[in-house]
Design an enzyme around this catalytic site. Structure first.
Site, PDB file in Angstrom:
ATOM      1  N   ARG A   1      14.075 -68.765-162.055  1.00 40.89           N
ATOM      2  CA  ARG A   1      14.927 -67.962-160.965  1.00 40.89           C
ATOM      3  C   ARG A   1      14.271 -67.887-159.823  1.00 40.89           C
ATOM      4  O   ARG A   1      12.878 -67.159-159.801  1.00 40.89           O
ATOM      5  CB  ARG A   1      15.290 -66.638-161.518  1.00 40.89           C
ATOM      6  CG  ARG A   1      15.935 -65.754-160.419  1.00 40.89           C
ATOM      7  CD  ARG A   1      16.831 -64.629-160.990  1.00 40.89           C
ATOM      8  NE  ARG A   1      18.112 -64.817-161.691  1.00 40.89           N
ATOM      9  CZ  ARG A   1      18.979 -64.060-161.759  1.00 40.89           C
ATOM     10  NH1 ARG A   1      18.943 -62.722-161.578  1.00 40.89           N
ATOM     11  NH2 ARG A   1      20.089 -64.525-162.406  1.00 40.89           N
TER      12      ARG A   1
ATOM     13  N   CYS B   1      30.441 -62.355-161.604  1.00 38.35           N
ATOM     14  CA  CYS B   1      29.169 -62.687-162.129  1.00 38.35           C
ATOM     15  C   CYS B   1      28.420 -61.430-162.645  1.00 38.35           C
ATOM     16  O   CYS B   1      27.494 -61.402-163.443  1.00 38.35           O
ATOM     17  CB  CYS B   1      28.328 -63.678-161.510  1.00 38.35           C
ATOM     18  SG  CYS B   1      27.731 -63.175-159.844  1.00 38.35           S
TER      19      CYS B   1
ATOM     20  N   GLN C   1      25.670 -69.550-164.664  1.00 35.24           N
ATOM     21  CA  GLN C   1      26.724 -68.611-164.664  1.00 35.24           C
ATOM     22  C   GLN C   1      27.934 -69.180-164.419  1.00 35.24           C
ATOM     23  O   GLN C   1      28.996 -68.885-165.228  1.00 35.24           O
ATOM     24  CB  GLN C   1      26.561 -67.578-163.294  1.00 35.24           C
ATOM     25  CG  GLN C   1      28.027 -66.706-163.198  1.00 35.24           C
ATOM     26  CD  GLN C   1      27.527 -65.526-164.176  1.00 35.24           C
ATOM     27  OE1 GLN C   1      26.691 -64.694-164.561  1.00 35.24           O
ATOM     28  NE2 GLN C   1      28.896 -65.480-165.116  1.00 35.24           N
TER      29      GLN C   1
ATOM     30  N   ASP D   1      32.037 -61.998-155.788  1.00 38.61           N
ATOM     31  CA  ASP D   1      30.544 -61.716-156.058  1.00 38.61           C
ATOM     32  C   ASP D   1      30.106 -61.076-154.999  1.00 38.61           C
ATOM     33  O   ASP D   1      30.677 -60.936-153.649  1.00 38.61           O
ATOM     34  CB  ASP D   1      29.789 -63.220-156.216  1.00 38.61           C
ATOM     35  CG  ASP D   1      28.263 -62.956-156.519  1.00 38.61           C
ATOM     36  OD1 ASP D   1      27.821 -61.770-156.864  1.00 38.61           O
ATOM     37  OD2 ASP D   1      27.581 -63.989-156.138  1.00 38.61           O
TER      38      ASP D   1
ATOM     39  N   ARG E   1      27.320 -65.933-171.217  1.00 38.54           N
ATOM     40  CA  ARG E   1      26.169 -66.157-170.479  1.00 38.54           C
ATOM     41  C   ARG E   1      25.157 -66.901-171.801  1.00 38.54           C
ATOM     42  O   ARG E   1      24.565 -67.883-171.589  1.00 38.54           O
ATOM     43  CB  ARG E   1      25.560 -65.217-169.731  1.00 38.54           C
ATOM     44  CG  ARG E   1      26.248 -65.017-168.315  1.00 38.54           C
ATOM     45  CD  ARG E   1      26.101 -66.077-167.529  1.00 38.54           C
ATOM     46  NE  ARG E   1      24.761 -66.669-167.405  1.00 38.54           N
ATOM     47  CZ  ARG E   1      23.809 -66.089-166.505  1.00 38.54           C
ATOM     48  NH1 ARG E   1      24.154 -65.083-165.514  1.00 38.54           N
ATOM     49  NH2 ARG E   1      22.636 -66.654-166.423  1.00 38.54           N
TER      50      ARG E   1
ATOM     51  N   HIS F   1      23.709 -71.068-158.970  1.00 34.61           N
ATOM     52  CA  HIS F   1      23.687 -70.632-160.127  1.00 34.61           C
ATOM     53  C   HIS F   1      24.614 -71.074-161.272  1.00 34.61           C
ATOM     54  O   HIS F   1      25.464 -70.475-161.806  1.00 34.61           O
ATOM     55  CB  HIS F   1      24.005 -68.902-159.866  1.00 34.61           C
ATOM     56  CG  HIS F   1      23.947 -68.171-160.770  1.00 34.61           C
ATOM     57  ND1 HIS F   1      22.907 -68.273-162.001  1.00 34.61           N
ATOM     58  CD2 HIS F   1      24.274 -66.747-161.026  1.00 34.61           C
ATOM     59  CE1 HIS F   1      22.758 -67.268-162.625  1.00 34.61           C
ATOM     60  NE2 HIS F   1      23.580 -66.161-161.831  1.00 34.61           N
TER      61      HIS F   1
HETATM   62  N1   CP Z   1      25.041 -62.578-163.254  1.00 34.62           N
HETATM   63  C1   CP Z   1      23.607 -62.690-163.103  1.00 34.62           C
HETATM   64  O1   CP Z   1      22.860 -63.736-163.306  1.00 34.62           O
HETATM   65  O2   CP Z   1      23.023 -61.541-163.532  1.00 34.62           O
HETATM   66  P1   CP Z   1      21.540 -61.214-163.483  1.00 34.62           P
HETATM   67  O3   CP Z   1      21.111 -61.372-162.057  1.00 34.62           O
HETATM   68  O4   CP Z   1      21.568 -59.591-164.142  1.00 34.62           O
HETATM   69  O5   CP Z   1      20.551 -62.008-164.347  1.00 34.62           O
HETATM   70  N1  NVA Z   2      24.884 -64.230-155.421  1.00 34.44           N
HETATM   71  C1  NVA Z   2      23.976 -63.135-156.145  1.00 34.44           C
HETATM   72  C2  NVA Z   2      24.376 -63.419-157.460  1.00 34.44           C
HETATM   73  C3  NVA Z   2      23.542 -62.550-158.562  1.00 34.44           C
HETATM   74  C4  NVA Z   2      23.739 -62.835-159.883  1.00 34.44           C
HETATM   75  C5  NVA Z   2      22.628 -63.273-155.793  1.00 34.44           C
HETATM   76  O1  NVA Z   2      21.984 -64.211-155.530  1.00 34.44           O
HETATM   77  O2  NVA Z   2      22.180 -62.276-155.547  1.00 34.44           O
END
Ligand code: CP
Ligand code: NVA
Length: 299
Positions: free
Chosen positions: A98, A256, A128, A216, A284, A125
Site C-alpha cells: 500500500r 469501501c 477493494q 468513497d 475483502r 484500489h
Molecule cells: N477499504 C479499505 O481499503 O480499508 P482500509 O483502508 O481500512 O484497509
Molecule cells: N480513496 C480512499 C480509499 C480508502 C480505502 C483513500 O485512498 O484514502
C-alpha cells in the site's frame, strides 16, 4: 515456467480471469497455495480492512503473513523500492504493498520474482474492487444489466471500480462536479474493458434506476491539503435517503470504508436497510483469497 503475475490494477486480469478469481473467492475448500510460505504486506498508509483481510486470507491459504510499515523499511530512503522488493522476495511467495505513489508498486513489480499486489495506491484500489464485484454478484446474481452509480470523487477507488465493472459486464456511471473528472487516459482505460463509463454532473441522473449506489471519501489519504476545496466542491454529492430513493427499488448502497459521516454519505444511508457495507468488508478477505490462489497458480 509461467511469467509472474501481478495485480496493480484490476485490468491486469482479463474478464475471464476476473470471473475465475470470483469463483475461487467463493470456494468453500480453499487451496493451500501458501502452505509453508510467507507473504509480505507493506503499508505506507493506515489500514483496517486491507491488513486484516489480507493477513487472514494468507492464513486460510496455509501461509504466514508478515505486515511491515513503510517507516520500518524506509522506501526510497533507507533502501530503494527495488531492493526492498528483491529482499522480501528472498523470504516470501508474494508481496503486497500500500503506497502513496503508484509508480512505487510498478517499480516493485518490475523487479519482483514473486507476485506483487497493489493494496491501494493513489491511482488504484483493485483488491477493494474485486470484493465489490463479488458483493454485487452475491446480491444480484448477474452482472449484465446491472447499473453501478458512483457518486463522488473520481479517485483510486472509482477508477478500479469502473474497470472492474467494465470487465464484469456491468454499466458504470460516475457523477462528480466540474473540475473533478476522470481524464481521457482513465476513460480510455475503462473503455478498453469493452464498456465505456458514463460521466455526468448530476448525482440524480447517475443514480436514476441504479442497482448499486457507491461512494468513497472525498479526500483520500495523502490529499489532506485539499480538504477545504474538495468539501466545498462535493457538498451537493452527499448520498442521502433522498438520492437513494431515485435508485432502483432493490438498489444496494456500497462504500469501501472508512466513511466520513455527513460528508459523502449520511448515517441513515450508511447504516440503513439498503447498505451492504459489512458484507462488502467481509468479502475483502474472500476476494483476497481467490486472487492469491489465482496469482500463485494453484486453482
Ligand atoms: N477499504 C479499505 O481499503 O480499508 P482500509 O483502508 O481500512 O484497509
Ligand atoms: N480513496 C480512499 C480509499 C480508502 C480505502 C483513500 O485512498 O484514502
Amino acid at each position: 515456467m509461467n511469467p509472474v503475475r501481478h495485480l496493480l490494477e484490476v485490468d491486469d486480469l482479463t474478464a475471464a480471469e476476473l470471473a475465475t478469481v470470483l469463483d475461487l473467492s467463493a470456494d468453500p475448500a480453499p487451496s493451500q497455495a501458501l502452505e509453508g510460505k510467507g507473504m509480505a504486506l507493506l503499508f505506507e498508509k493506515p489500514s483496517a480492512r486491507t491488513r486484516n483481510s489480507m493477513e487472514m486470507a494468507v492464513v486460510q491459504l496455509g501461509g504466514h503473513p508478515v505486515s511491515i510499515t513503510g517507516g520500518e523499511v524506509g522506501i526510497d530512503q533507507r533502501e530503494s523500492a527495488e531492493d526492498i522488493t528483491r529482499t522480501l522476495a528472498c523470504y516470501h511467495a508474494a508481496i503486497g504493498a500500500r503506497v502513496f505513489d503508484h509508480t512505487v508498486v510498478e517499480r516493485m513489480a518490475s523487479v519482483s520474482p514473486v507476485p506483487v499486489v497493489n493494496m491501494l495506491s493513489d491511482q488504484a484500489h483493485p483488491l477493494q474492487a474485486l470484493a465489490d464485484i463479488l458483493t454485487v454478484k452475491q446480491v444480484f446474481g448477474e452482472m449484465s444489466g446491472c447499473r453501478i452509480a458512483y457518486v463522488g470523487d473520481p479517485n483510486n477507488m472509482a477508477r478500479s471500480l469502473g474497470i472492474a465493472a467494465g470487465l464484469a459486464g456491468a454499466e458504470f456511471v460516475i457523477a462528480s462536479p466540474a473540475g473533478y473528472r476522470f481524464d481521457s487516459v482513465d476513460l480510455n482505460r475503462i473503455a478498453s474493458t469493452g464498456r465505456e463509463a458514463q460521466v455526468v454532473d448530476d448525482p440524480v441522473r447517475a443514480v436514476d434506476g441504479a442497482h448499486v449506489v457507491y461512494t468513497d471519501v472525498w479526500v483520500s489519504m495523502g490529499q489532506e491539503a485539499e480538504t477545504d476545496e474538495k468539501v466545498d466542491a462535493f457538498a451537493p454529492y452527499t448520498v442521502d435517503e433522498r438520492l437513494m430513493s431515485r435508485a432502483a427499488p432493490d438498489a444496494i448502497f456500497l462504500h469501501c470504508l472508512p466513511a466520513r459521516l455527513g460528508l459523502e454519505v449520511t448515517e441513515e444511508v450508511l447504516y440503513g436497510p439498503q447498505s451492504r457495507i459489512w458484507q462488502q468488508a467481509e468479502n475483502r478477505m474472500h476476494a483476497a483469497r481467490g486472487l492469491l490462489t489465482f496469482l500463485l497458480g494453484a486453482p
